[in-house]
Design a protein around this motif. Sequence first.
Motif, PDB file in Angstrom:
ATOM      1  N   ILE A  36       0.835  -1.205   0.000  1.00  0.00           N
ATOM      2  CA  ILE A  36       0.000   0.000   0.000  1.00  0.00           C
ATOM      3  C   ILE A  36       0.872   1.258   0.000  1.00  0.00           C
ATOM      4  O   ILE A  36       0.574   2.232  -0.700  1.00  0.00           O
TER       5      ILE A  36
ATOM      6  N   THR B 143      -5.332   4.378  -3.694  1.00  0.00           N
ATOM      7  CA  THR B 143      -4.902   4.138  -2.315  1.00  0.00           C
ATOM      8  C   THR B 143      -6.079   3.753  -1.433  1.00  0.00           C
ATOM      9  O   THR B 143      -5.973   2.862  -0.583  1.00  0.00           O
TER      10      THR B 143
ATOM     11  N   SER C 130      -6.439   0.227   0.502  1.00  0.00           N
ATOM     12  CA  SER C 130      -6.682   0.145   1.943  1.00  0.00           C
ATOM     13  C   SER C 130      -7.923  -0.670   2.249  1.00  0.00           C
ATOM     14  O   SER C 130      -7.955  -1.458   3.203  1.00  0.00           O
TER      15      SER C 130
END
Length: 308
Positions: free
Chosen positions: A262, A276, A280
Amino acid sequence: MTSTLVSAEQDYEYNSPDQHKLTPKELKEIAHVKKNRTAGDWVALALLIVGALIMMFPFIVLLLNAFKTPADYNASGPLAWPKELSFAGLSTFWQRVNFPEKVWNSIWTSGLVAVLAVVLSMFNAFALGIGRVKGRKWITLLIMLANMLPQEAMLYPLYTMFKGMGLYNNPWAIVIIFTVIQSAFGTYLLSSVFGTFPKSILEAATIDGASRWRIFKDVVFPISKPTLSVLLVFFFIWTWNEYMIPLAFLVDNSSQTVPIAISSLTGDRLMDVTTTASASLISIVPTLIFFLIFQRTLSRGITAGAVK
């Protein structure tokens, strides 16, 4: 000795005649009491709801932005509903970092650390809590002081040690490091639990000719299963979320874990917010599944010590 023992549930079933059944009048009174909540009850309920919403707010924002396109995010901002569902962020992250490989690395590392740390904690705590070794209080204090060290202070010594051992850039280095770190907390917790273990049971087992190993295997371990299950779940989730030490020790892309994958999406001056957010969100799924599988075991382990 064991043949005379009766569980709490068996004892309740045996000694539960009809007089313990509630009458219709008593049931009505109980229902009436439940309905008559006071103003303080409603205030507490409202505060709990507000607290839950505050805690859920980051997840809600994450969920909103995970299915947006970059253009949609730039036009409407992070708090607006997506105009259309887009899975481009998930697809980009999945292909860019080889997500299945990173998930397997995290599962392998976290699962192995959780099992080994629980086993090591159990043996250490048995020696400190039941074995009554000399200086056990100082040993426990030393373990806790070592556990309180920040990871930044341990990076260089660990790097030097594992570099000399030839384990740098090796997943086994992460397993060894976090097995020791997690077992420090587990040793402290279990030694406190084992320290309150009834001496009469241990003495009776010793009189019956049971060895230390048999006492550990047949007496201490079965009673400690709820606590051990809680430690297993915590150790797995804690190791899954570790970032700093794996980032410093795992150089090859093929051995990196999910948190490192990540972080690779973020540059010095540029960040793809939607990708992103998608990364997540999808990284939470494995730990969420693990938690749901062991939820019942976790709740039993936490409340086991509350019932005598």
